[in-house]
Design an enzyme around this catalytic site. Structure first.
Site, short mmCIF file in Angstrom:
data_model
loop_
_atom_site.label_atom_id
_atom_site.label_comp_id
_atom_site.label_asym_id
_atom_site.label_seq_id
_atom_site.Cartn_x
_atom_site.Cartn_y
_atom_site.Cartn_z
N HIS A 338 12.31 2.11 -2.34
CA HIS A 338 13.29 1.02 -2.25
C HIS A 338 12.61 -0.33 -2.21
O HIS A 338 13.10 -1.31 -2.81
CB HIS A 338 14.15 1.23 -1.00
CG HIS A 338 15.31 0.31 -0.87
ND1 HIS A 338 15.34 -0.74 0.02
CD2 HIS A 338 16.52 0.28 -1.51
CE1 HIS A 338 16.50 -1.37 -0.06
NE2 HIS A 338 17.24 -0.77 -0.98
N CYS A 339 11.47 -0.40 -1.52
CA CYS A 339 10.75 -1.68 -1.37
C CYS A 339 10.27 -2.23 -2.71
O CYS A 339 10.07 -3.44 -2.84
CB CYS A 339 9.54 -1.49 -0.46
SG CYS A 339 9.92 -0.88 1.19
N ARG A 340 10.08 -1.36 -3.70
CA ARG A 340 9.39 -1.75 -4.93
C ARG A 340 10.33 -1.85 -6.13
O ARG A 340 9.86 -1.97 -7.27
CB ARG A 340 8.27 -0.74 -5.21
CG ARG A 340 7.37 -0.53 -3.99
CD ARG A 340 6.30 0.51 -4.24
NE ARG A 340 5.59 0.86 -3.00
CZ ARG A 340 4.51 1.62 -2.95
NH1 ARG A 340 3.99 2.11 -4.07
NH2 ARG A 340 3.94 1.91 -1.79
#
Length: 520
Positions: A338-340
């Site tokens: 999700h962060c990327r």
């Protein structure tokens, strides 16, 4: 002068730094942490009412960065359905192209947004999207909570590339510590208050003015890590559903995590109902909540762990009908899929808003009212004949359509239809569809269906078509006339006439009702 010097200084520090900086602050960044506030931009807010678009709404693309933080196999899968918007410096664009092309990515679905970046955490610094009072989709920017000017400039670059409106608030924030339901309810850890040089009330007011957030849930981060991001332990799956990690009672963060669960159990969703909370087991701090919902697919980080399958099962239970895809990577408990990645919404989407029906405990003679507001942001006009509810019960093999009509109540863009009344202990599944003259076709939910159960006993017995509490020749006359096409029945009478539950009223039902009368 200070602002220009600071930006110039930071740009020299980080320009063309194509090795990703870490998720955490470097030592040099900690020394220059105060320079974050010099990167802020502030505009007037969008025209109200403002609505912040949620992750699970229709997306036309996904934002990533090269060098990548995710595998090319995942990019290939995403490109089957959406556009890949790739942030890349001009000097590395050919390398990015070759990397994806060699991996079999459909390059007709890839578009490059050129410019330097400092890291691949597009979730944290990427654009947040709103629908403004003119029903236009635009970017509302924030100040990235790292002193990284190239990353901080990404939302403007994306807005400029897509030719959308651009707004900015001077709130310091990051996407990994933010989730919204699309209805004005959002959540973050209290990090958002700690890293801003303004009062909590001022932060909340900015969130209301710029993003339309009227209810902002802020909780102490339960994970006790350096990052304090909400996507490391929780996720809105829909306007009604919430996913939160779970651990064993011996885990050092057990009490803190359960306190967060208790908090959300004490709150209500937009429709004034309790959240449906799902739990995913993360005994070794696996980042299972750090997933990406991209239209009808959910990309879940997995760890080659014995708990991976259970985690994927939780998503399948929470989001029936969605394609749940597990991907390995260089994931950590504080940094995963999700962060990327960051969804880019369909800029002309059809908005469909609906509160799913709950289990029915009282007889409903008119059937079960499905009410939705439907609005086309393309402004090309809705195809009214294609506003439908598709439904089936547990004895049906296929979904059956019902045309929606304008609501009786005075609500703009409101449409409704009634699912016919059903027998007691019947499970019903349904979804809503809409089409506009731009060619867009949307459904809600995007994949799968809503479901509810009919728990209530019918007011009248099957066969009592005229509802006089007696099954006799008068009921036979009604059903025969209906079969011959010389009489009409309302939806509830049709349900009472379908004695063999095959969704067809014909001679077989006539025979059954005659036998029922003779037996009595």
């Amino acid at each position: 002068m200070y602002f220009l010097f600071s930006i110039l200084y930071l740009s020299v520090l980080f320009s063309e730094n194509e090795k990703s900086l870490p998720h955490y602050f470097t030592e040099e960044e900690l020394i220059n942490k105060s320079l974050i506030y010099s990167m802020s931009r502030d505009t007037e807010p969008p025209l109200s009412p403002v609505r912040n678009i949620a992750e699970f709404e229709p997306m036309q693309g996904v934002l990533i960065r090269y060098p990548f933080g995710i595998s090319t196999s995942m990019i290939q899968e995403m490109a089957e359905d959406v556009i890949i918007y790739c942030l890349v410096s001009q000097s590395l664009q050919n390398s990015a192209y070759n990397s994806m092309n060699n991996a079999g990515v459909d390059m007709s679905k890839v578009e490059f947004i050129t410019g330097s970046t400092d890291s691949y955490w597009t979730r944290d610094y990427g654009p947040w999207w709103v629908v403004d009072g003119n029903k236009n989709i635009g970017v509302v920017d924030f100040t990235y909570n790292r002193p990284r000017p190239n990353d901080n400039a990404a939302p403007y670059k994306v807005s400029d590339y897509l030719n959308t409106s651009y707004y900015a608030t001077d709130v310091v924030h990051c996407g990994g510590n933010y989730m919204t339901d699309g209805y004005g309810i959002s959540a973050s850890s209290t990090l958002v208050y700690e890293e801003n040089n303004m009062s909590n009330n001022q932060v909340n007011q900015n969130m209301l003015d710029y993003y339309g957030v009227h209810t902002y849930h802020t909780v102490e981060d339960p994970n006790n890590t350096y990052i304090d991001h909400i996507d490391c332990w929780g996720k809105f799956l829909s306007p009604q559903k919430l996913l939160i990690r779970s651990v064993s009672g011996t885990h050092p963060q057990y009490n803190e995590i359960e306190e967060v669960v208790s908090y959300f159990e004490s709150t209500l969703n937009y429709y004034g109902e309790p959240w449906e909370i799902f739990r995913v087991y993360t005994p070794n701090n696996q980042p299972y909540t750090n997933s990406l919902i991209l239209n009808n697919k959910v990309f879940v980080p997995i760890m080659n762990s014995s708990w991976d399958d259970d985690a994927l099962d939780v998503y399948e239970q929470a989001l029936p009908g969605y394609e749940i895809l597990g991907y390995t990577g260089s994931w950590e408990s504080t940094d995963a899929l999700h962060c990327r990645t960051k969804g880019i919404p369909d800029l002309g989407m059809i908005q469909i808003f609906h509160n799913p029906l709950n289990d029915i405990y009282e007889p409903q003679i008119e059937g079960y009212n499905v009410l939705a507001t439907i609005d086309d942001l393309s402004q090309m006009g809705l195809v009214y004949d294609d506003l439908k509810v598709f439904w089936k019960n547990n004895s049906s093999s296929e979904f059956m359509p019902i045309q929606m009509s304008i609501c009786d109540i005075d609500i703009p863009d409101c449409y409704q239809s009634n699912i016919p009344p059903q027998q007691e202990d019947t499970n019903i599944q349904y979804f809503i569809t809409a089409q506009d003259y731009s060619g867009r076709y949307e459904r809600l939910p995007i994949a799968g269906y809503y479901d509810f159960s009919v728990v209530a006993t019918q007011l009248f017995d099957s066969g009592d078509i005229n509802m006089d509490n007696i099954t006799n020749i008068l009921d036979v006359v009604l059903i025969v006339n209906y079969v011959l096409g010389v009489g009409e029945l309302d939806p509830y009478q049709i349900q009472l006439s379908d004695l063999n539950n095959d969704m067809i009223i014909n001679i077989l039902d006539v025979i059954l009702i005659v036998n029922l009368i003779l037996e009595n």
